[in-house]
Enzyme design. Structure first.
Site, PDB file in Angstrom:
ATOM      1  N   LYS A 111       0.809  -1.222   0.000  1.00 28.30           N
ATOM      2  CA  LYS A 111       0.000   0.000   0.000  1.00 28.30           C
ATOM      3  C   LYS A 111       0.843   1.274   0.000  1.00 28.30           C
ATOM      4  CE  LYS A 111      -4.380  -1.716   1.667  1.00 28.30           C
ATOM      5  NZ  LYS A 111      -5.536  -1.573   2.523  1.00 28.30           N
ATOM      6  N   LYS A 192      -4.566 -11.062  -5.820  1.00 24.13           N
ATOM      7  CA  LYS A 192      -5.761 -11.464  -5.058  1.00 24.13           C
ATOM      8  C   LYS A 192      -6.947 -10.594  -5.464  1.00 24.13           C
ATOM      9  CE  LYS A 192      -5.925  -8.705  -0.882  1.00 24.13           C
ATOM     10  NZ  LYS A 192      -6.753  -8.598   0.281  1.00 24.13           N
ATOM     11  N   LYS A 195     -11.038  -5.203  -3.411  1.00 24.92           N
ATOM     12  CA  LYS A 195     -12.085  -4.187  -3.515  1.00 24.92           C
ATOM     13  C   LYS A 195     -11.659  -3.019  -4.383  1.00 24.92           C
ATOM     14  CE  LYS A 195     -13.652  -4.646   1.233  1.00 24.92           C
ATOM     15  NZ  LYS A 195     -13.293  -4.153   2.570  1.00 24.92           N
TER      16      LYS A 195
HETATM   17  P1  ATP Z   1      -9.385  -5.914  -0.263  1.00 23.71           P
HETATM   18  O1  ATP Z   1      -7.991  -6.438  -0.417  1.00 23.71           O
HETATM   19  O2  ATP Z   1     -10.356  -6.595  -1.116  1.00 23.71           O
HETATM   20  O3  ATP Z   1      -9.424  -4.415  -0.420  1.00 23.71           O
HETATM   21  P2  ATP Z   1      -9.066  -6.042   2.482  1.00 23.71           P
HETATM   22  O4  ATP Z   1      -8.303  -7.259   2.827  1.00 23.71           O
HETATM   23  O5  ATP Z   1      -8.258  -4.823   2.332  1.00 23.71           O
HETATM   24  O6  ATP Z   1      -9.904  -6.273   1.193  1.00 23.71           O
HETATM   25  P3  ATP Z   1     -11.227  -6.237   4.431  1.00 23.71           P
HETATM   26  O7  ATP Z   1     -12.516  -5.813   3.890  1.00 23.71           O
HETATM   27  O8  ATP Z   1     -11.015  -5.756   5.801  1.00 23.71           O
HETATM   28  O9  ATP Z   1     -10.066  -5.637   3.574  1.00 23.71           O
HETATM   29  O10 ATP Z   1     -11.113  -7.817   4.389  1.00 23.71           O
HETATM   30  C1  ATP Z   1     -12.052  -8.594   5.054  1.00 23.71           C
HETATM   31  C2  ATP Z   1     -11.610 -10.022   5.063  1.00 23.71           C
HETATM   32  O11 ATP Z   1     -11.567 -10.530   3.729  1.00 23.71           O
HETATM   33  C3  ATP Z   1     -10.225 -10.272   5.643  1.00 23.71           C
HETATM   34  O12 ATP Z   1     -10.311 -11.372   6.539  1.00 23.71           O
HETATM   35  C4  ATP Z   1      -9.373 -10.636   4.465  1.00 23.71           C
HETATM   36  O13 ATP Z   1      -8.346 -11.533   4.795  1.00 23.71           O
HETATM   37  C5  ATP Z   1     -10.383 -11.300   3.553  1.00 23.71           C
HETATM   38  N1  ATP Z   1      -9.993 -11.225   2.138  1.00 23.71           N
HETATM   39  C6  ATP Z   1      -9.765 -10.100   1.419  1.00 23.71           C
HETATM   40  N2  ATP Z   1      -9.469 -10.406   0.135  1.00 23.71           N
HETATM   41  C7  ATP Z   1      -9.513 -11.767   0.041  1.00 23.71           C
HETATM   42  C8  ATP Z   1      -9.292 -12.705  -1.025  1.00 23.71           C
HETATM   43  N3  ATP Z   1      -9.000 -12.291  -2.248  1.00 23.71           N
HETATM   44  N4  ATP Z   1      -9.425 -14.023  -0.765  1.00 23.71           N
HETATM   45  C9  ATP Z   1      -9.750 -14.458   0.486  1.00 23.71           C
HETATM   46  N5  ATP Z   1      -9.961 -13.629   1.537  1.00 23.71           N
HETATM   47  C10 ATP Z   1      -9.841 -12.294   1.331  1.00 23.71           C
END
Ligand code: ATP
Ligand code: LTN
Length: 327
Positions: A111, A192, A195
């Site tokens: 990030k 991965k 969002k």
């Molecule tokens: P993103 O990367 O999509 O912006 P994030 O990890 O920053 O999401 P959160 O919304 O807080 O933010 O994530 C919520 C949950 O979703 C966490 O437990 C994270 O590990 C899980 N998660 C996020 N992306 C994935 C993925 N591609 N596959 C499996 N689990 C995920």
């Protein structure tokens, strides 16, 4: 009963990765665990947010929590900033963590990479996450694979403080799904599912219309050899589709491959479209009923009270151990 804690950021576009990696576990765990599920708005502001949108997204995630089947009678659902112990404990933990260990975190590197100036919040983000978890004497933290390193850091900080100040924190364990722990982007299976990716067809959001689900899956990146085989290294695209199929249907990858006379990737994609649409339809229906109801706010306020009642004695223990304030 063991205590479970997890959080999701209110940053929009909750997708299949979030669902299959984390949220699905939230629902499974609530029958035989004491579960606390948080909407981590203080984590969201580590990057700039539009205040109006943030408020809206908080309620969006709360409604999604309920729509996927989290039951507020069994589990506590609340917003992080409504319980002041998170920020307070976050500071205490910051004073017991090192810039070296924080700057080694993969998520921080991703990030902050290439930016001219990097906000301090991005660096201390995992310390606030540690505070979320340790504030509730948590035993189990259900999350996606990408959070493994942050759970390790949480454990390190807890053990460090326990060694220095005497038993203060419960040392938690992460909990990861077999099939859903790391869902990859549909347009680029080396990344991965996220969002924030620009291409909306890289992800399937839980509230996507059937037509959007179909479009995103049918155009998912695969490869040219045409063989349906689970091989994440050489065939990341097809393996990702099989993984999603497996996580949504409960079938193993072997069962999926053996279960039909597949004639190619088109067949697999069509089946996956159907399975995905079927899984998301009830969630969307529930969501639309819940999102506008007054009940939502009441549930979150009640959740914050219940969360605070657990957090406050832990905070008192921390202040006593560190000699903060008065006796
Ligand atoms: P993103 O990367 O999509 O912006 P994030 O990890 O920053 O999401 P959160 O919304 O807080 O933010 O994530 C919520 C949950 O979703 C966490 O437990 C994270 O590990 C899980 N998660 C996020 N992306 C994935 C993925 N591609 N596959 C499996 N689990 C995920
Ligand atoms: N860091 C997580 C979100 C998060 C979390 C938590 C998860 C914040 N606090 C506590 C589990 C427990 C993420 O980026 N996905």
């Amino acid at each position: 009963m063991k205590r479970v804690f997890s959080g999701v950021q209110p940053t929009g576009n909750i997708h299949l990765g979030n669902y299959l990696g984390a949220l699905k576990q939230f629902v499974e765990l609530q029958n035989d665990h004491e579960c606390i599920y948080c909407i981590v708005d203080e984590h969201a502001i580590t990057v700039p947010q539009d205040p109006k949108e943030l408020r809206r997204h908080i309620l969006d995630v709360a409604a999604l929590y309920l729509a996927i089947g989290i039951d507020p009678k069994k589990s506590i659902i609340f917003v992080q900033s409504q319980v002041s112990g998170h920020a307070e404990l976050g500071w205490v933990l910051c004073c017991n963590s090192y810039t070296g260990e924080l700057s080694r975190m993969t998520q921080f590197k991703a990030k902050s990479g290439g930016k001219e100036s990097v906000g301090t919040g991005l660096l201390t983000y995992p310390v606030l996450m540690a505070a979320d978890i340790l504030l509730y004497d948590t035993d189990i933290v259900p999350v996606g694979n990408d959070q493994k390193q942050h759970i390790e850091l949480t454990r390190d900080i807890a053990i460090r403080i326990n060694n220095k100040y005497g038993e203060t924190f419960v040392v938690p364990d992460g909990r990861f799904m077999k099939a859903g722990a790391r869902i990859m982007a549909l347009d680029d299976p080396e990344q991965k599912m996220s969002k924030s990716a620009e291409n909306i067809h890289s992800r399937i959001s839980l509230l996507d219309e059937d037509s959007k689900i179909k479009k995103s899956i049918m155009r998912a990146t695969t490869d040219s050899d045409g063989e349906i085989r689970f091989d994440p290294v050489n065939k990341p695209g097809v393996s990702n589709l099989l993984n999603i199929y497996s996580a949504l249907s409960g079938k193993t990858v072997d069962e999926i491959i053996a279960g039909q006379n597949w004639r190619g990737y088109g067949d697999l994609k069509k089946e996956l479209v159907a399975v995905t649409q079927e899984a998301l339809t009830p969630i969307k229906q529930n969501y639309n009923e819940i999102r506008e109801s007054e009940e939502l706010i009441r549930i979150l306020k009640d959740g914050a009270e219940r969360a605070n009642a657990i957090a406050e004695p832990v905070m008192k223990r921390v202040r006593d151990k560190f000699g903060l304030g008065l006796k």
